[in-house]
Motif scaffolding. Structure first.
Motif, PDB file in Angstrom:
ATOM      1  N   ARG A   6      23.874  -2.582  47.501  1.00  5.67           N
ATOM      2  CA  ARG A   6      23.400  -3.887  47.023  1.00  5.67           C
ATOM      3  C   ARG A   6      21.932  -3.818  46.590  1.00  5.67           C
ATOM      4  NH1 ARG A   6      28.181  -6.267  46.532  1.00  5.67           N
ATOM      5  NH2 ARG A   6      29.286  -6.609  48.477  1.00  5.67           N
ATOM      6  N   LEU A   7      21.515  -2.667  46.103  1.00  4.45           N
ATOM      7  CA  LEU A   7      20.123  -2.473  45.719  1.00  4.45           C
ATOM      8  C   LEU A   7      19.714  -3.391  44.577  1.00  4.45           C
ATOM      9  CD1 LEU A   7      17.523  -0.963  46.174  1.00  4.45           C
ATOM     10  CD2 LEU A   7      18.413   0.908  44.781  1.00  4.45           C
ATOM     11  N   ASP A   8      20.607  -3.603  43.624  1.00  2.52           N
ATOM     12  CA  ASP A   8      20.289  -4.492  42.501  1.00  2.52           C
ATOM     13  C   ASP A   8      20.038  -5.919  42.970  1.00  2.52           C
ATOM     14  OD1 ASP A   8      22.966  -4.707  43.209  1.00  2.52           O
ATOM     15  OD2 ASP A   8      23.683  -4.995  41.161  1.00  2.52           O
ATOM     16  N   VAL A   9      20.748  -6.350  44.000  1.00  2.00           N
ATOM     17  CA  VAL A   9      20.563  -7.698  44.556  1.00  2.00           C
ATOM     18  C   VAL A   9      19.175  -7.822  45.181  1.00  2.00           C
ATOM     19  CG1 VAL A   9      21.369  -9.336  46.298  1.00  2.00           C
ATOM     20  CG2 VAL A   9      23.029  -8.041  44.950  1.00  2.00           C
ATOM     21  N   MET A  10      18.784  -6.805  45.952  1.00  2.00           N
ATOM     22  CA  MET A  10      17.464  -6.842  46.593  1.00  2.00           C
ATOM     23  C   MET A  10      16.346  -6.761  45.563  1.00  2.00           C
ATOM     24  SD  MET A  10      17.671  -7.570  49.692  1.00  2.00           S
ATOM     25  CE  MET A  10      15.930  -7.403  50.007  1.00  2.00           C
ATOM     26  N   LEU A  11      16.531  -5.974  44.521  1.00  2.00           N
ATOM     27  CA  LEU A  11      15.524  -5.912  43.458  1.00  2.00           C
ATOM     28  C   LEU A  11      15.344  -7.290  42.824  1.00  2.00           C
ATOM     29  CD1 LEU A  11      16.434  -2.520  41.795  1.00  2.00           C
ATOM     30  CD2 LEU A  11      14.195  -3.120  42.709  1.00  2.00           C
ATOM     31  N   ALA A  12      16.442  -7.976  42.573  1.00  2.00           N
ATOM     32  CA  ALA A  12      16.376  -9.307  41.965  1.00  2.00           C
ATOM     33  C   ALA A  12      15.707 -10.309  42.914  1.00  2.00           C
ATOM     34  CB  ALA A  12      17.772  -9.784  41.587  1.00  2.00           C
ATOM     35  N   GLY A  60      20.393  -2.532  56.114  1.00  2.00           N
ATOM     36  CA  GLY A  60      21.571  -3.392  56.014  1.00  2.00           C
ATOM     37  C   GLY A  60      21.495  -4.406  54.884  1.00  2.00           C
ATOM     38  N   ASP A  61      20.298  -4.644  54.356  1.00  2.00           N
ATOM     39  CA  ASP A  61      20.150  -5.534  53.207  1.00  2.00           C
ATOM     40  C   ASP A  61      20.572  -4.827  51.922  1.00  2.00           C
ATOM     41  OD1 ASP A  61      19.048  -7.560  54.819  1.00  2.00           O
ATOM     42  OD2 ASP A  61      17.024  -6.730  54.571  1.00  2.00           O
ATOM     43  N   ILE A  62      20.602  -3.501  51.961  1.00  2.00           N
ATOM     44  CA  ILE A  62      20.896  -2.696  50.775  1.00  2.00           C
ATOM     45  C   ILE A  62      22.296  -2.105  50.820  1.00  2.00           C
ATOM     46  CG2 ILE A  62      20.203  -0.624  49.500  1.00  2.00           C
ATOM     47  CD1 ILE A  62      17.380  -1.111  50.629  1.00  2.00           C
ATOM     48  N   LEU A  63      22.724  -1.695  52.011  1.00  3.36           N
ATOM     49  CA  LEU A  63      24.022  -1.043  52.171  1.00  3.36           C
ATOM     50  C   LEU A  63      24.966  -1.931  52.982  1.00  3.36           C
ATOM     51  CD1 LEU A  63      22.703   2.490  53.135  1.00  3.36           C
ATOM     52  CD2 LEU A  63      23.436   1.710  50.880  1.00  3.36           C
TER      53      LEU A  63
END
Length: 71
Positions: A6-12, A60-63
């Motif tokens: 979910r790396l794109d979500v955290m970047l946004a 856990g925010d990313i994976l």
């Protein structure tokens, strides 16, 4: 695969650019793109640590683990 990136979500959420994150981590934008799309077999803890440091988040925010429907 059961691990969702979910790396794109955290970047946004952090209004951060992939280019800046890649430079901070010390990897190419192409490799970061592969990581964001989940097309990698693994990630070094050092890389994960740098991502979390830059985005001020937890692993856990990313994976995320999402069990396969067939399993």
């Amino acid at each position: 695969m059961a691990i969702i990136v979910r790396l794109d979500v955290m970047l946004a959420r952090r209004k951060a650019r992939s280019k800046d994150l890649a430079a901070f981590i010390g990897i190419t934008e192409a490799n970061l793109s592969l990581l964001k799309s989940g097309r990698v077999k693994g990630i070094r803890f050092e890389t994960l640590d740098r991502i979390c440091e830059y985005l001020d988040c937890q692993p856990g925010d990313i994976l995320e683990h999402e069990p396969d429907a067939e399993a």
